[in-house]
Design a protein around this motif. Structure first.
Motif, PDB file in Angstrom:
ATOM      1  N   SER A 220       0.827  -1.209   0.000  1.00 58.55           N
ATOM      2  CA  SER A 220       0.000   0.000   0.000  1.00 58.55           C
ATOM      3  C   SER A 220       0.856   1.251   0.000  1.00 58.55           C
ATOM      4  O   SER A 220       0.544   2.230  -0.694  1.00 58.55           O
ATOM      5  CB  SER A 220      -0.927  -0.002   1.227  1.00 58.55           C
TER       6      SER A 220
ATOM      7  N   TRP B 276       2.176   1.498  -3.581  1.00 58.67           N
ATOM      8  CA  TRP B 276       1.217   1.575  -4.684  1.00 58.67           C
ATOM      9  C   TRP B 276       0.336   2.821  -4.605  1.00 58.67           C
ATOM     10  O   TRP B 276      -0.020   3.399  -5.631  1.00 58.67           O
ATOM     11  CB  TRP B 276       0.356   0.326  -4.685  1.00 58.67           C
ATOM     12  N   PHE B 277      -0.059   3.224  -3.395  1.00 60.92           N
ATOM     13  CA  PHE B 277      -0.985   4.330  -3.228  1.00 60.92           C
ATOM     14  C   PHE B 277      -0.260   5.574  -2.711  1.00 60.92           C
ATOM     15  O   PHE B 277       0.824   5.479  -2.136  1.00 60.92           O
ATOM     16  CB  PHE B 277      -2.099   3.972  -2.241  1.00 60.92           C
TER      17      PHE B 277
ATOM     18  N   LYS C  25      -0.609   8.346   0.098  1.00 57.50           N
ATOM     19  CA  LYS C  25      -1.330   8.489   1.361  1.00 57.50           C
ATOM     20  C   LYS C  25      -1.960   9.873   1.476  1.00 57.50           C
ATOM     21  O   LYS C  25      -1.401  10.869   1.043  1.00 57.50           O
ATOM     22  CB  LYS C  25      -0.390   8.242   2.545  1.00 57.50           C
TER      23      LYS C  25
ATOM     24  N   GLU D 264      -2.995   5.306  10.368  1.00 58.90           N
ATOM     25  CA  GLU D 264      -2.668   4.242   9.424  1.00 58.90           C
ATOM     26  C   GLU D 264      -2.196   2.990  10.168  1.00 58.90           C
ATOM     27  O   GLU D 264      -2.643   1.873   9.872  1.00 58.90           O
ATOM     28  CB  GLU D 264      -1.587   4.731   8.470  1.00 58.90           C
TER      29      GLU D 264
ATOM     30  N   TYR E 121      -4.035  -0.942  10.432  1.00 56.98           N
ATOM     31  CA  TYR E 121      -3.426  -2.245  10.144  1.00 56.98           C
ATOM     32  C   TYR E 121      -3.405  -3.137  11.387  1.00 56.98           C
ATOM     33  O   TYR E 121      -3.581  -4.362  11.276  1.00 56.98           O
ATOM     34  CB  TYR E 121      -2.013  -2.064   9.594  1.00 56.98           C
TER      35      TYR E 121
ATOM     36  N   THR F  81      -7.856   0.820   2.073  1.00 58.28           N
ATOM     37  CA  THR F  81      -7.427   1.553   0.876  1.00 58.28           C
ATOM     38  C   THR F  81      -8.016   2.963   0.821  1.00 58.28           C
ATOM     39  O   THR F  81      -7.496   3.814   0.087  1.00 58.28           O
ATOM     40  CB  THR F  81      -7.825   0.794  -0.408  1.00 58.28           C
TER      41      THR F  81
ATOM     42  N   TYR G 237      -5.915   6.065   1.431  1.00 59.76           N
ATOM     43  CA  TYR G 237      -5.023   6.527   0.374  1.00 59.76           C
ATOM     44  C   TYR G 237      -5.828   7.181  -0.746  1.00 59.76           C
ATOM     45  O   TYR G 237      -7.028   6.929  -0.900  1.00 59.76           O
ATOM     46  CB  TYR G 237      -4.208   5.358  -0.175  1.00 59.76           C
TER      47      TYR G 237
ATOM     48  N   ARG H  82      -8.965   0.818  -6.318  1.00 60.32           N
ATOM     49  CA  ARG H  82      -9.040   0.141  -5.011  1.00 60.32           C
ATOM     50  C   ARG H  82      -9.521  -1.302  -5.190  1.00 60.32           C
ATOM     51  O   ARG H  82      -8.950  -2.234  -4.629  1.00 60.32           O
ATOM     52  CB  ARG H  82     -10.002   0.871  -4.073  1.00 60.32           C
TER      53      ARG H  82
ATOM     54  N   THR I  15      -6.947  -3.466  -7.151  1.00 55.75           N
ATOM     55  CA  THR I  15      -5.772  -3.729  -6.322  1.00 55.75           C
ATOM     56  C   THR I  15      -6.058  -4.787  -5.273  1.00 55.75           C
ATOM     57  O   THR I  15      -5.255  -5.709  -5.061  1.00 55.75           O
ATOM     58  CB  THR I  15      -5.302  -2.431  -5.645  1.00 55.75           C
ATOM     59  N   THR I  16      -7.205  -4.675  -4.605  1.00 60.17           N
ATOM     60  CA  THR I  16      -7.584  -5.656  -3.576  1.00 60.17           C
ATOM     61  C   THR I  16      -7.705  -7.055  -4.181  1.00 60.17           C
ATOM     62  O   THR I  16      -7.166  -8.030  -3.634  1.00 60.17           O
ATOM     63  CB  THR I  16      -8.904  -5.252  -2.906  1.00 60.17           C
TER      64      THR I  16
END
Length: 261
Positions: free
Chosen positions: A29, A32-33, A35, A43, A47, A79, A82, A89, A92-93
């Motif tokens: 993440s 790729w993204f 924030k 964040e 997680y 996601t 971001y 989203r 990607t998931t």
């Protein structure tokens, strides 16, 4: 009593593996993204909550469908921390869990074909390491594609560390060894994943230092270029002053001659 004890050890190993897997998702993440402007603790808390929810669902219910939902839905919600489009989203998931399932299938098929029975495979640690390897390869190929020498070194390290960890786990985490020394196997799983984490965390630090060093070199070269330009401008100004002084003297002489006809 033995079954309960072994289940407890397996749950510990699963928890360690799941924590590492969520760390892999965190890395993905971050790469790729982009924030949003939010505090980092939000964040991290997201997680951690994801880990607690997913691990709790597995330990309490031990249901495949529920475990899948507790994997996909929380990550999809994360996601939104971001900046991205809804389609990105979703894709990607799905892509992340498709990669995970593909590696699960490949490792399971390979284990069946080679008659390998190991705790590192049955607990999903091997598949997690391969997903980690995939993430690292994609990250390095994109981030360091301009530095071919550095890219080659990183790829060699990426291929060696996770693969060697799986091979070590296959030979040292047999079911018979787990039944006789479950605590030692749990510690070994933790150490193998910790080694992978520490090695690539160190490589990330080295990469940042390398980037900062390059930036310092670029800034130093720019400063030297600016200094040279300033020196050239100063020399030009001095030459212009000398020229004006000479022209003034010449004009004064000419004016004197004119006054004297």
């Amino acid at each position: 009593q033995l079954w309960v004890h072994l289940s407890y050890e397996l749950f510990i190993i699963y928890g360690i593996s799941n924590l590492f897997r969520i760390y892999v998702l965190f890395r993905f993440s971050q790469f790729w993204f982009q924030k949003r402007e939010i505090p980092s603790w939000i964040e991290y808390l997201a997680y951690i909550s994801y880990f607690i929810l997913n691990t709790g669902c597995y330990v309490i219910f031990h249901n495949t469908q529920l475990n899948l939902l507790s994997n996909i839905i929380p990550f999809f919600l994360i996601t939104f921390l971001y900046k991205s489009k809804m389609m990105t989203r979703t894709v990607t998931t799905v892509m992340i869990y498709a990669i995970s399932m593909v590696w699960d299938g490949i490792i399971y098929a390979g284990a069946q074909a080679l008659s390998i029975d190991s705790v590192i495979i049955s607990t999903g640690i091997a598949a997690t390491l391969m997903v980690f390897l995939t993430e690292l390869l994609v990250e390095r190929l994109i981030r360091y594609k301009q530095h071919q020498k550095m890219l080659a070194i990183h790829i060699l390290t990426i291929l060696t560390i996770p693969t060697a960890s799986i091979v070590i786990g296959i030979f040292t985490m047999q079911p018979a060894q787990f039944e006789s020394h479950p605590d030692m196997i749990a510690v070994e799983c933790f150490l193998l994943l910790l080694i992978n984490f520490m090695v690539f965390a160190l490589y990330d630090m080295i990469g940042k230092m390398y980037k900062q060093q390059n930036m310092q070199i670029v800034l130093q070269n720019q400063n030297e270029a600016y200094s040279n330009q300033i020196e050239i401008m100063n020399m030009t100004q001095r030459q212009i002053r000398f020229l004006k002084h000479d022209m003034k003297n010449h004009l004064m002489v000419i004016a004197s001659y004119l006054n004297q006809n």
